[in-house]
Design a protein around this motif. Structure first.
Motif, PDB file in Angstrom:
ATOM      1  N   GLY A  48       0.799  -1.209   0.000  1.00 41.75           N
ATOM      2  CA  GLY A  48       0.000   0.000   0.000  1.00 41.75           C
ATOM      3  C   GLY A  48       0.837   1.266   0.000  1.00 41.75           C
ATOM      4  O   GLY A  48       0.374   2.329  -0.408  1.00 41.75           O
ATOM      5  N   PHE A  49       2.072   1.168   0.439  1.00 47.12           N
ATOM      6  CA  PHE A  49       2.941   2.340   0.453  1.00 47.12           C
ATOM      7  C   PHE A  49       3.382   2.741  -0.951  1.00 47.12           C
ATOM      8  O   PHE A  49       3.849   3.856  -1.158  1.00 47.12           O
ATOM      9  N   PHE A  50       3.267   1.846  -1.899  1.00 52.28           N
ATOM     10  CA  PHE A  50       3.774   2.086  -3.243  1.00 52.28           C
ATOM     11  C   PHE A  50       2.673   2.276  -4.284  1.00 52.28           C
ATOM     12  O   PHE A  50       2.938   2.252  -5.466  1.00 52.28           O
ATOM     13  N   THR A  51       1.430   2.420  -3.852  1.00 54.32           N
ATOM     14  CA  THR A  51       0.314   2.594  -4.790  1.00 54.32           C
ATOM     15  C   THR A  51      -0.377   3.922  -4.526  1.00 54.32           C
ATOM     16  O   THR A  51      -0.226   4.523  -3.463  1.00 54.32           O
ATOM     17  N   ASP A  52      -1.162   4.355  -5.489  1.00 57.34           N
ATOM     18  CA  ASP A  52      -1.955   5.566  -5.311  1.00 57.34           C
ATOM     19  C   ASP A  52      -3.142   5.249  -4.420  1.00 57.34           C
ATOM     20  O   ASP A  52      -3.788   4.218  -4.590  1.00 57.34           O
ATOM     21  N   PRO A  53      -3.450   6.118  -3.487  1.00 55.02           N
ATOM     22  CA  PRO A  53      -4.599   5.854  -2.604  1.00 55.02           C
ATOM     23  C   PRO A  53      -5.919   5.965  -3.359  1.00 55.02           C
ATOM     24  O   PRO A  53      -6.010   6.636  -4.380  1.00 55.02           O
ATOM     25  N   GLU A  54      -6.942   5.279  -2.819  1.00 52.25           N
ATOM     26  CA  GLU A  54      -8.284   5.365  -3.394  1.00 52.25           C
ATOM     27  C   GLU A  54      -8.854   6.752  -3.120  1.00 52.25           C
ATOM     28  O   GLU A  54      -8.414   7.436  -2.201  1.00 52.25           O
ATOM     29  N   PRO A  55      -9.854   7.140  -3.882  1.00 49.01           N
ATOM     30  CA  PRO A  55     -10.531   8.393  -3.544  1.00 49.01           C
ATOM     31  C   PRO A  55     -11.069   8.339  -2.118  1.00 49.01           C
ATOM     32  O   PRO A  55     -11.586   7.313  -1.677  1.00 49.01           O
ATOM     33  N   THR A  62     -15.742   0.926   0.882  1.00 48.05           N
ATOM     34  CA  THR A  62     -15.173  -0.228   0.205  1.00 48.05           C
ATOM     35  C   THR A  62     -14.393  -1.104   1.174  1.00 48.05           C
ATOM     36  O   THR A  62     -14.548  -2.323   1.185  1.00 48.05           O
ATOM     37  N   ALA A  63     -13.579  -0.482   2.006  1.00 46.06           N
ATOM     38  CA  ALA A  63     -12.779  -1.244   2.961  1.00 46.06           C
ATOM     39  C   ALA A  63     -13.668  -1.972   3.959  1.00 46.06           C
ATOM     40  O   ALA A  63     -13.424  -3.139   4.294  1.00 46.06           O
ATOM     41  N   ALA A  64     -14.711  -1.308   4.438  1.00 45.83           N
ATOM     42  CA  ALA A  64     -15.621  -1.944   5.396  1.00 45.83           C
ATOM     43  C   ALA A  64     -16.342  -3.127   4.753  1.00 45.83           C
ATOM     44  O   ALA A  64     -16.473  -4.192   5.368  1.00 45.83           O
ATOM     45  N   PHE A  65     -16.807  -2.958   3.522  1.00 41.69           N
ATOM     46  CA  PHE A  65     -17.486  -4.055   2.824  1.00 41.69           C
ATOM     47  C   PHE A  65     -16.553  -5.245   2.644  1.00 41.69           C
ATOM     48  O   PHE A  65     -16.931  -6.386   2.929  1.00 41.69           O
ATOM     49  N   HIS A  66     -15.335  -4.986   2.178  1.00 40.83           N
ATOM     50  CA  HIS A  66     -14.390  -6.080   1.960  1.00 40.83           C
ATOM     51  C   HIS A  66     -14.029  -6.774   3.274  1.00 40.83           C
ATOM     52  O   HIS A  66     -13.906  -7.999   3.318  1.00 40.83           O
ATOM     53  N   PHE A  67     -13.872  -6.016   4.328  1.00 39.30           N
ATOM     54  CA  PHE A  67     -13.538  -6.609   5.620  1.00 39.30           C
ATOM     55  C   PHE A  67     -14.668  -7.490   6.122  1.00 39.30           C
ATOM     56  O   PHE A  67     -14.441  -8.628   6.545  1.00 39.30           O
ATOM     57  N   ILE A  68     -15.894  -6.998   6.082  1.00 42.75           N
ATOM     58  CA  ILE A  68     -17.039  -7.771   6.585  1.00 42.75           C
ATOM     59  C   ILE A  68     -17.267  -9.017   5.734  1.00 42.75           C
ATOM     60  O   ILE A  68     -17.474 -10.109   6.263  1.00 42.75           O
ATOM     61  N   ALA A  69     -17.202  -8.871   4.413  1.00 39.57           N
ATOM     62  CA  ALA A  69     -17.397 -10.031   3.537  1.00 39.57           C
ATOM     63  C   ALA A  69     -16.294 -11.064   3.748  1.00 39.57           C
ATOM     64  O   ALA A  69     -16.571 -12.268   3.805  1.00 39.57           O
ATOM     65  N   ALA A  70     -15.054 -10.612   3.884  1.00 33.79           N
ATOM     66  CA  ALA A  70     -13.946 -11.544   4.119  1.00 33.79           C
ATOM     67  C   ALA A  70     -14.103 -12.249   5.452  1.00 33.79           C
ATOM     68  O   ALA A  70     -13.890 -13.462   5.559  1.00 33.79           O
ATOM     69  N   LEU A  71     -14.518 -11.514   6.480  1.00 30.82           N
ATOM     70  CA  LEU A  71     -14.716 -12.113   7.792  1.00 30.82           C
ATOM     71  C   LEU A  71     -15.812 -13.172   7.761  1.00 30.82           C
ATOM     72  O   LEU A  71     -15.647 -14.267   8.307  1.00 30.82           O
ATOM     73  N   VAL A  72     -16.912 -12.885   7.082  1.00 29.32           N
ATOM     74  CA  VAL A  72     -18.019 -13.847   6.988  1.00 29.32           C
ATOM     75  C   VAL A  72     -17.587 -15.098   6.215  1.00 29.32           C
ATOM     76  O   VAL A  72     -17.847 -16.233   6.638  1.00 29.32           O
ATOM     77  N   LEU A  73     -16.902 -14.907   5.080  1.00 31.88           N
ATOM     78  CA  LEU A  73     -16.475 -16.052   4.279  1.00 31.88           C
ATOM     79  C   LEU A  73     -15.436 -16.910   5.016  1.00 31.88           C
ATOM     80  O   LEU A  73     -15.501 -18.145   4.989  1.00 31.88           O
ATOM     81  N   LEU A  74     -14.482 -16.273   5.675  1.00 30.98           N
ATOM     82  CA  LEU A  74     -13.466 -17.043   6.400  1.00 30.98           C
ATOM     83  C   LEU A  74     -14.058 -17.766   7.596  1.00 30.98           C
ATOM     84  O   LEU A  74     -13.729 -18.934   7.852  1.00 30.98           O
ATOM     85  N   ALA A  75     -14.930 -17.090   8.347  1.00 29.73           N
ATOM     86  CA  ALA A  75     -15.581 -17.751   9.488  1.00 29.73           C
ATOM     87  C   ALA A  75     -16.463 -18.897   9.005  1.00 29.73           C
ATOM     88  O   ALA A  75     -16.469 -19.978   9.601  1.00 29.73           O
ATOM     89  N   GLY A  76     -17.180 -18.670   7.907  1.00 33.30           N
ATOM     90  CA  GLY A  76     -18.013 -19.738   7.349  1.00 33.30           C
ATOM     91  C   GLY A  76     -17.193 -20.931   6.912  1.00 33.30           C
ATOM     92  O   GLY A  76     -17.562 -22.080   7.178  1.00 33.30           O
TER      93      GLY A  76
END
Length: 133
Positions: A48-55, A62-76
């Motif tokens: 992340g230090f070497f890329t352009d940040p998101e708007p 976006t980060a919250a959605f990805h975190f929650i979806a990843a948490l649900v899929l991994l826990a499942g």
């Protein structure tokens, strides 16, 4: 990276038993893949230090959605592995990984999510004789 640490120091030692007949120690492959997970996580954390940040206006949603979806899929996948086996759990883990990578070529996602777990299962079960759940 936390998951890799838990795998290396707690989960793998609790789930592997020494096998005298094996040419490779029983913890070698899980420790190897856990270390790869740790190194990959560190690489992703630093990338992340070497890329352009998101708007700024879309990044938290976006980060919250990805975190929650990843948490649900991994826990499942964690809870369903004993009941469904390695391959369905592997599909969910691959899907989670590709989703976190923001891969949007859905044909490629489907191919990887189906072939990778089956390939890993075949390698461990058929070639190495190591049973997976």
């Amino acid at each position: 990276m936390a998951l890799a640490g838990a795998l290396i120091f707690w989960i793998v030692p609790a789930q592997t038993v020494p096998a005298i007949f094996a040419s490779v120690p029983s913890g070698f492959y899980p420790d190897f893949t856990s270390t790869l997970l740790l190194v990959s996580g560190a690489g992703l954390a630093v990338s992340g230090f070497f890329t352009d940040p998101e708007p700024i206006d879309e990044a938290p949603k976006t980060a919250a959605f990805h975190f929650i979806a990843a948490l649900v899929l991994l826990a499942g996948s964690m809870f369903l592995t004993p009941y469904l086996g390695f391959v369905p759990a592997g599909v969910m883990i691959c899907l989670t990984t590709l989703m976190l990578m923001r891969e949007n070529r859905w044909g490629l996602v489907a191919l990887i999510c189906c072939l990778a777990p089956v390939g890993i299962w075949a390698m461990f079960e058929l070639l190495l004789g190591r049973p997976l759940p």
